[in-house]
Design a protein around this motif. Structure first.
Motif, short mmCIF file in Angstrom:
data_model
loop_
_atom_site.label_atom_id
_atom_site.label_comp_id
_atom_site.label_asym_id
_atom_site.label_seq_id
_atom_site.Cartn_x
_atom_site.Cartn_y
_atom_site.Cartn_z
N CYS A 1 -18.12 57.14 7.24
CA CYS A 1 -17.78 57.47 8.62
C CYS A 1 -16.71 58.57 8.65
N GLU A 2 -16.37 59.01 9.84
CA GLU A 2 -15.42 60.12 9.99
C GLU A 2 -14.03 59.78 9.49
N ARG A 3 -13.65 58.50 9.55
CA ARG A 3 -12.29 58.12 9.16
C ARG A 3 -12.24 57.08 8.04
N GLY A 4 -13.32 56.92 7.32
CA GLY A 4 -13.30 55.97 6.22
C GLY A 4 -14.69 55.50 5.85
N THR A 5 -14.77 54.62 4.88
CA THR A 5 -16.04 54.08 4.43
C THR A 5 -15.96 52.56 4.35
N ALA A 6 -17.11 51.92 4.34
CA ALA A 6 -17.19 50.47 4.16
C ALA A 6 -18.45 50.17 3.38
N GLN A 7 -18.33 49.28 2.41
CA GLN A 7 -19.45 48.99 1.52
C GLN A 7 -19.66 47.49 1.40
N LEU A 8 -20.93 47.07 1.37
CA LEU A 8 -21.26 45.67 1.17
C LEU A 8 -22.17 45.54 -0.04
N GLY A 9 -22.20 44.33 -0.58
CA GLY A 9 -23.10 44.03 -1.69
C GLY A 9 -22.42 43.87 -3.03
N ASP A 10 -21.20 44.37 -3.19
CA ASP A 10 -20.54 44.31 -4.49
C ASP A 10 -19.85 42.98 -4.74
N ALA A 11 -19.48 42.28 -3.68
CA ALA A 11 -18.67 41.08 -3.86
C ALA A 11 -19.50 39.80 -3.79
N HIS A 12 -20.82 39.91 -3.80
CA HIS A 12 -21.64 38.73 -3.58
C HIS A 12 -21.77 37.86 -4.83
N ALA A 13 -21.76 38.45 -6.01
CA ALA A 13 -22.03 37.71 -7.23
C ALA A 13 -20.75 37.19 -7.88
N MET A 14 -20.88 36.15 -8.66
CA MET A 14 -19.76 35.60 -9.42
C MET A 14 -19.50 36.44 -10.66
N VAL A 15 -18.24 36.67 -10.97
CA VAL A 15 -17.86 37.38 -12.19
C VAL A 15 -17.13 36.39 -13.10
N VAL A 16 -17.63 36.22 -14.32
CA VAL A 16 -17.04 35.29 -15.29
C VAL A 16 -16.39 36.10 -16.41
N ARG A 17 -15.10 35.83 -16.66
CA ARG A 17 -14.37 36.49 -17.75
C ARG A 17 -14.00 35.45 -18.80
N THR A 18 -14.44 35.68 -20.03
CA THR A 18 -14.15 34.75 -21.11
C THR A 18 -14.33 35.43 -22.46
N ALA A 19 -13.50 35.03 -23.41
CA ALA A 19 -13.62 35.50 -24.80
C ALA A 19 -13.70 37.01 -24.90
N GLY A 20 -12.88 37.70 -24.11
CA GLY A 20 -12.82 39.15 -24.20
C GLY A 20 -13.94 39.89 -23.51
N ALA B 1 -16.51 40.23 -19.77
CA ALA B 1 -16.74 39.89 -18.37
C ALA B 1 -18.23 39.93 -18.10
N ARG B 2 -18.72 38.91 -17.39
CA ARG B 2 -20.14 38.84 -17.07
C ARG B 2 -20.30 38.62 -15.58
N GLU B 3 -21.12 39.41 -14.96
CA GLU B 3 -21.41 39.24 -13.53
C GLU B 3 -22.84 38.74 -13.38
N ASP B 4 -22.99 37.61 -12.72
CA ASP B 4 -24.32 37.09 -12.45
C ASP B 4 -25.00 37.94 -11.37
N VAL B 5 -26.26 38.22 -11.58
CA VAL B 5 -27.03 39.01 -10.63
C VAL B 5 -28.16 38.13 -10.10
N ALA B 6 -28.26 38.02 -8.78
CA ALA B 6 -29.34 37.24 -8.18
C ALA B 6 -30.69 37.78 -8.65
N GLN B 7 -31.66 36.89 -8.77
CA GLN B 7 -32.97 37.31 -9.27
C GLN B 7 -34.01 37.51 -8.17
N ASP B 8 -33.70 37.10 -6.95
CA ASP B 8 -34.67 37.32 -5.88
C ASP B 8 -33.98 37.24 -4.52
#
Length: 337
Positions: free
Chosen positions: A244-263, A265-272
């Motif tokens: 937009c003229e004064r900024g941006t907004a994005q959706l879709g990046d925060a939907h999945a779980m991110v797991v960090r372990t043993a050095g 990071a893994r992000e689960d991605v929905a399959q359907d």
């Protein structure tokens, strides 16, 4: 009408069966009283364990079953027009999975039939309008905080395409959701379509032009680009960024779980889509049931379904002919506001 809205579900494939489950277990105020599918074994499987549900081979027989107050259409798109016209003739409210019908001519016949009744009976299943992230983006854009929207960047990725998918169906089936979302978010009509075709992925079925980059021009001067990739192989992803003229907004990046372990990071991605938009489907059907019990229909209209069909037809022309194609639409009936 009883206290519970009696629903006939037409089509017992994956989406229809999921709606039978949803109405029976998640959405209050309704019950499934009839299920129809040419494959009666599939209809019986969808209805199994639910009391008082009749099973039918023919959709029109289900509409006439005892206790039917409303209809949920989840059958193949070629069967939609007949079911919608029959529901209108009976005065039954309908939730119709997209697309409304396979083409703009048949969609316009449905629009004209509904307009002739003088009241809305049809809601189209563009469930993204009920997704929490999309709703938040819509509220933000409507507020004017970011100024005028200039661009929408969209991604629509599937693990693999169904066997029957054709190159034009990437637009008419998959991108139809972005068509409706763009019209709804921007409050503008799509006026022209261009399709850019990269070299198809080696993982796409032979002859399928996948991925595609679909470009929309709008009546308000915005531009929408949609990357559609239905054989990406790794998951189901839907993302949208408004510039937009004064900024941006994005959706879709925060939907999945991110797991960090043993050095790592893994992000689960929905399959359907059923997983990614499960909550949106629940909200959509719940809102439809609530409105139908009050004798009303809200949400995306038959006109929205017609508009999506008209844009998709222009997209098919652009894909086949390798050129920019203008969207041709009939005049909007005053009935739709």
């Amino acid at each position: 009408m009883s206290d519970l809205l009696g629903v006939a579900v037409l089509g017992a494939g994956r989406m229809g069966a999921d709606h039978v489950r949803r109405i029976g277990e998640t959405v209050g105020g309704a019950r499934v009283v009839a299920v129809a599918d040419p494959d009666t074994a599939r209809a019986e499987a969808a209805a199994a364990g639910r009391d008082g549900v009749t099973v039918h081979h023919e959709a029109l027989a289900a509409l006439s079953a005892p206790g039917v107050d409303a209809v949920l259409v989840a059958s193949p798109e070629a069967a939609h027009e007949e079911a919608l016209l029959a529901a209108c003739a009976r005065g039954l409210p309908v939730l119709c999975e997209k697309p409304l019908t396979p083409d703009p001519a048949s969609a316009l016949r449905v629009v004209e039939a509904e307009a002739g009744l003088g009241r809305r009976l049809i809601q189209v299943g563009f469930m993204r309008r009920y997704d929490a992230e999309y709703a938040a983006l819509k509220s933000l854009l409507d507020s004017g905080t970011l100024g005028r929207p200039l661009l929408l960047h969209c991604r629509h990725r599937n693990v693999a395409s169904p066997p029957h998918f054709t190159s034009s169906m990437l637009i008419s089936s998959s991108v139809s959701h972005e068509i409706d979302a763009a019209r709804w978010l921007l409050r503008q009509e799509i006026t022209a379509v261009t399709v850019v075709r990269p070299t198809p992925s080696a993982h796409a079925p032979r002859g399928l032009l996948d991925p595609q980059l679909v470009l929309f021009e709008t009546s308000g001067g915005a531009v929408v680009d949609v990357e559609v990739f239905v054989n990406c192989g790794f998951g189901y992803e839907v993302r949208c960024e408004a510039v937009c003229e004064r900024g941006t907004a994005q959706l879709g990046d925060a939907h999945a779980m991110v797991v960090r372990t043993a050095g790592h990071a893994r992000e689960d991605v929905a399959q359907d889509y059923v997983t990614r938009f499960a909550d949106a489907y629940d909200r959509e059907v719940r809102a439809w049931v609530t409105a139908a019990r009050r004798g009303r229909v809200t949400g995306p209209s038959a006109w929205d379904g017609y508009a999506a069909a008209a844009v998709a037809e222009a997209g098919g022309t652009a894909l086949r002919e390798g050129r920019r194609a203008a969207v041709e639409m009939a005049g909007r009936p005053a009935f739709y506001g």
